[in-house]
Scaffold this motif. Sequence first.
Motif, PDB file in Angstrom:
ATOM      1  N   CYS A 149     -10.432  66.411  -3.294  1.00  0.00           N
ATOM      2  CA  CYS A 149      -9.717  66.163  -2.041  1.00  0.00           C
ATOM      3  C   CYS A 149     -10.688  66.316  -0.885  1.00  0.00           C
ATOM      4  CB  CYS A 149      -8.545  67.120  -1.880  1.00  0.00           C
ATOM      5  SG  CYS A 149      -7.524  66.744  -0.449  1.00  0.00           S
ATOM      6  N   CYS A 193      -5.319  63.329   2.478  1.00  0.00           N
ATOM      7  CA  CYS A 193      -5.208  64.001   1.183  1.00  0.00           C
ATOM      8  C   CYS A 193      -4.063  63.493   0.328  1.00  0.00           C
ATOM      9  CB  CYS A 193      -5.094  65.514   1.378  1.00  0.00           C
ATOM     10  SG  CYS A 193      -6.669  66.262   1.814  1.00  0.00           S
ATOM     11  N   GLY A 194      -3.576  62.305   0.577  1.00  0.00           N
ATOM     12  CA  GLY A 194      -2.586  61.706  -0.302  1.00  0.00           C
ATOM     13  C   GLY A 194      -2.522  60.223  -0.047  1.00  0.00           C
ATOM     14  N   ASP A 195      -2.431  59.418  -1.113  1.00  0.00           N
ATOM     15  CA  ASP A 195      -2.508  57.983  -0.876  1.00  0.00           C
ATOM     16  C   ASP A 195      -1.172  57.277  -0.985  1.00  0.00           C
ATOM     17  OD1 ASP A 195      -2.312  58.176  -3.622  1.00  0.00           O
ATOM     18  OD2 ASP A 195      -3.983  56.857  -4.057  1.00  0.00           O
ATOM     19  N   PRO A 254      -1.655  64.383  -3.657  1.00  0.00           N
ATOM     20  CA  PRO A 254      -2.670  65.200  -2.991  1.00  0.00           C
ATOM     21  C   PRO A 254      -3.060  66.423  -3.798  1.00  0.00           C
ATOM     22  CG  PRO A 254      -0.833  64.728  -1.528  1.00  0.00           C
ATOM     23  CD  PRO A 254      -0.422  64.339  -2.902  1.00  0.00           C
ATOM     24  N   GLY A 275      -0.599  58.371  -7.057  1.00  0.00           N
ATOM     25  CA  GLY A 275      -1.527  59.267  -6.386  1.00  0.00           C
ATOM     26  C   GLY A 275      -0.817  60.465  -5.814  1.00  0.00           C
ATOM     27  N   SER A 324       3.219  61.763  -1.007  1.00  0.00           N
ATOM     28  CA  SER A 324       2.641  61.697  -2.340  1.00  0.00           C
ATOM     29  C   SER A 324       3.606  61.147  -3.382  1.00  0.00           C
ATOM     30  CB  SER A 324       2.229  63.100  -2.788  1.00  0.00           C
ATOM     31  OG  SER A 324       1.554  63.763  -1.770  1.00  0.00           O
ATOM     32  N   PHE A 353      -8.218  61.026  -4.915  1.00  0.00           N
ATOM     33  CA  PHE A 353      -6.855  61.546  -4.959  1.00  0.00           C
ATOM     34  C   PHE A 353      -6.467  61.901  -6.388  1.00  0.00           C
ATOM     35  CE2 PHE A 353      -7.141  58.310  -1.601  1.00  0.00           C
ATOM     36  CZ  PHE A 353      -6.912  59.109  -0.488  1.00  0.00           C
TER      37      PHE A 353
END
Length: 352
Positions: free
Chosen positions: A267, A274-276, A258, A256, A299, A238
């Motif tokens: 990614c 795609c985002g943490d 994306p 984090g 995100s 990420f």
Amino acid sequence: MSLLGAELPSPPTDGVTALRFFADTPLLLASSWDGTARVYDTAANVLQGTFAAGAPVLDAVFESDGVVYTAGLDGAVKRYDFFRGAEAVLGSHEGAVKCVEWLPAQGLLVSGSWDSSLRLWDSRQAPGAAPVARVALPGKVYSMSASEARLVVAMSGRHVDIFDLRALQSGQPEQRRESSLKFQTRCVRCQADGRGYALSSVEGRVAWEFFDLDEATQARKYAFKCHRKNEGGKDLVFPVNAIAFNRPHGTFATGGKPQQQAPIPACRGSAQQCGDGVINFWDGEHKKRLHQVAGYPTSVAALAFNGAATKLAVASSYTFEQGEREHPADAIFVRDVLEAEVRPKARQPAPA
């Protein structure tokens, strides 16, 4: 209050681009793609005022508790006085203005643009006056950070220019570097003690750098992986788009975010991966992670500590990395920071 923090009322209606606290006050400035700069009183949890800039605002900074500057996608650099309700256009760039920094010792504003230039502005001059100085750069400005003595400018092509603020108007960088990270720069922030900076990229890494070119000092720089996880046998990476240092302890937080352009190595996995939505707290001096907070709705786009490092503002904001789609509403949280989250841990002595 939840672990994520108290949610501020009347958040921006489009992506949040930056957060800044003013000095040691509870005043928080938020800029947004919705064309506004908003000032919140985080102690009272209220929106104090909104400046409609007329174009997406990519960055904003306080001059004082009632005066802010904005950087616009339309290339304009604006000053707004909330007390007087007075707006002025200091000037403009040929491209979008990505970053602004107020330099209190010089009484000047510096703006960095996608037109590959820096410009210095004196707000005491008449609106529309020529900038005090123009500085040509080797790339588009992506991120910028000032300490008491230096300005660090991170650009496209992995360029990093370091300026001595005493000689900024000369246009000559003190140092010209290439990022030690392999992929595109996302964020740069000066260390709290002014000895160097941290720089992040789309590859889920952060570089810890020093200004001093002494060989022994340079031998201490390093880079580390963060905002990564293994899921289903795949290494999910990420990009790190937010870094915030705190003055009292010199530690920092990362958020984090994306990747906006796919596919690239930063990614991987499904759209949901795609985002943490995670914040990590780090002790850069001792190369330790101190704490982690997970669970933000989307995100983490921006971070800011207050002066005492007792509060952390967090922008949870979808950045259209997967195009137009349903997503959680933009939100700004202000969470209490425990000392254990930001105080460096003493290094244990080696056994005798």
